[in-house]
Design a protein around this motif. Structure first.
Motif, PDB file in Angstrom:
ATOM      1  N   ILE A 109      51.024  80.946  41.135  1.00 50.85           N
ATOM      2  CA  ILE A 109      51.272  80.277  42.418  1.00 50.85           C
ATOM      3  C   ILE A 109      51.446  81.350  43.491  1.00 50.85           C
ATOM      4  CG2 ILE A 109      52.839  78.775  43.702  1.00 50.85           C
ATOM      5  CD1 ILE A 109      53.493  77.401  41.052  1.00 50.85           C
TER       6      ILE A 109
ATOM      7  N   LEU B 273      54.319  70.257  38.715  1.00 49.92           N
ATOM      8  CA  LEU B 273      54.574  70.917  39.995  1.00 49.92           C
ATOM      9  C   LEU B 273      55.459  70.069  40.894  1.00 49.92           C
ATOM     10  CD1 LEU B 273      51.012  72.363  40.710  1.00 49.92           C
ATOM     11  CD2 LEU B 273      53.045  73.658  40.077  1.00 49.92           C
TER      12      LEU B 273
ATOM     13  N   GLN C 277      59.155  71.130  42.373  1.00 49.27           N
ATOM     14  CA  GLN C 277      58.912  71.532  43.764  1.00 49.27           C
ATOM     15  C   GLN C 277      60.179  72.050  44.451  1.00 49.27           C
ATOM     16  OE1 GLN C 277      56.788  68.607  46.024  1.00 49.27           O
ATOM     17  NE2 GLN C 277      57.167  69.624  47.994  1.00 49.27           N
TER      18      GLN C 277
ATOM     19  N   TYR D  78      49.331  74.159  46.664  1.00 47.90           N
ATOM     20  CA  TYR D  78      50.704  74.571  46.350  1.00 47.90           C
ATOM     21  C   TYR D  78      50.853  76.068  46.603  1.00 47.90           C
ATOM     22  CZ  TYR D  78      50.956  70.100  43.859  1.00 47.90           C
ATOM     23  OH  TYR D  78      50.918  68.775  43.532  1.00 47.90           O
TER      24      TYR D  78
END
Length: 328
Positions: free
Chosen positions: A22, A53, A57, A73
């Motif tokens: 990420i 995800l 979060q 993301y």
């Protein structure tokens, strides 16, 4: 109990693998993360990745871009790096040095997925002003002896398209303008990406041909990956391309090169030879040097660079060389 423990370990591994990929800048999506997970040996569908995800979060300080699908993301810009893999000083140093050399060649998706890791390495070194690791950065450099030239600008969309086609083994359509201004379109098989200072070149094959060509990315006006996949040629090898002189703009023609050079200009060739079979004759105020090399444009430019300090240049096709004593 054992099955539950294995399930917990698998979930933890999934989260760790996602965190590695990420970015802090740019965005990644669930379909992109699914490809990365498959490469790491973990098969997950897009929906399960999205659910994971979404659940994490808030905990992991993630942002979600819902303006288009698939959603993007990334880590929040003010997020700390507690979620990223912890790096020691030596690992940070290694990653920072690797970034210096590799970042021009990394595809955008990989840059984005690894940005948090490289950023953490940079922060780690910056936080240790008196450390030996940070000091080492000022002690080492990779330096070219060629005249420094600024890299030509490459359209970011072209670069991303080339990287996607190269990564996924998809044929690539290009609109190209060569060095003399001629424009043409072609469909090519992307095989490699090389940095020939200071520019980036795509190693490729044209439809109906079995030899490799170089296309400068900065001369591509448009690049479009197609949906057509291809099998990489079994005999293709970037090292072989290098050995045959492709990156020096040659076609693999071996010659026995001989020339006479002033001692002052040629002294370095006694330390850094042109080839393993190089021979040197001392002629008093000059050297007569002979070596088996690939005949390339770079070789010709190098010879011309000596001007009048180099004379009696002879290139003999390697098949015609019989005896070194035949050299004048």
């Amino acid at each position: 109990m054992r099955g539950k423990r294995e399930g917990t370990q698998e979930t933890a591994r999934l989260v760790l693998e996602l965190l590695k990929r990420i970015p802090r800048t740019g965005w990644t999506s669930a379909p992109e993360l699914r490809k990365h997970l498959e490469a790491a040996g973990m098969k997950r569908d897009v929906r399960s990745i999205q659910r994971t995800l979404d659940q994490l979060q808030d905990l992991l300080q993630l942002e979600r871009d819902t303006r288009s699908r698939p959603h993007g993301y990334r880590f929040k810009r003010d997020a700390d790096f507690f979620a990223a893999p912890k790096l020691g000083a030596q690992e940070s140093l290694l990653l920072h040095l690797a970034w210096r050399q590799l970042h021009p060649l990394l595809p955008p998706s990989l840059k984005d997925s690894l940005s948090a890791l490289f950023e953490q390495a940079r922060i780690n070194l910056g936080a240790k002003p008196g450390s030996r690791e940070r000091e080492w950065l000022s002690k080492v450099r990779v330096v070219s002896r060629a005249q420094h030239l600024l890299p030509p600008p490459v359209d970011p969309e072209v670069f991303e398209a080339v990287c996607h086609a190269l990564y996924d083994n998809k044929l690539l359509e290009v609109d190209y303008r060569n060095a003399v201004g001629e424009q043409w379109q072609a469909q090519v098989m992307p095989l490699g990406l090389v940095q020939l200072e200071p520019a980036l070149y795509l190693v490729c094959r044209f439809d109906g041909h079995d030899d490799e060509r170089l296309l400068a990315l900065h001369r591509m006006r448009v690049a479009r990956p197609t949906t057509l996949g291809f099998q990489r040629p079994a005999g293709f090898d970037l090292d072989r391309c290098h050995d045959e002189g492709l990156f020096a703009f040659g076609r693999g023609r071996m010659v026995r090169l001989s020339f006479t050079i002033d001692k002052e200009a040629g002294a370095h060739l006694l330390e850094m030879r042109l080839s393993d079979d190089q021979t040197v004759k001392d002629l008093g105020d000059s050297y007569r040097i002979a070596a088996t090399v690939v005949d390339t444009w770079v070789l010709q430019w190098w010879l011309h660079g000596f001007g009048k300090r180099i004379t009696s240049v002879i290139r003999r096709p390697i098949s015609k060389v019989i005896d070194e004593s035949d050299s004048p």
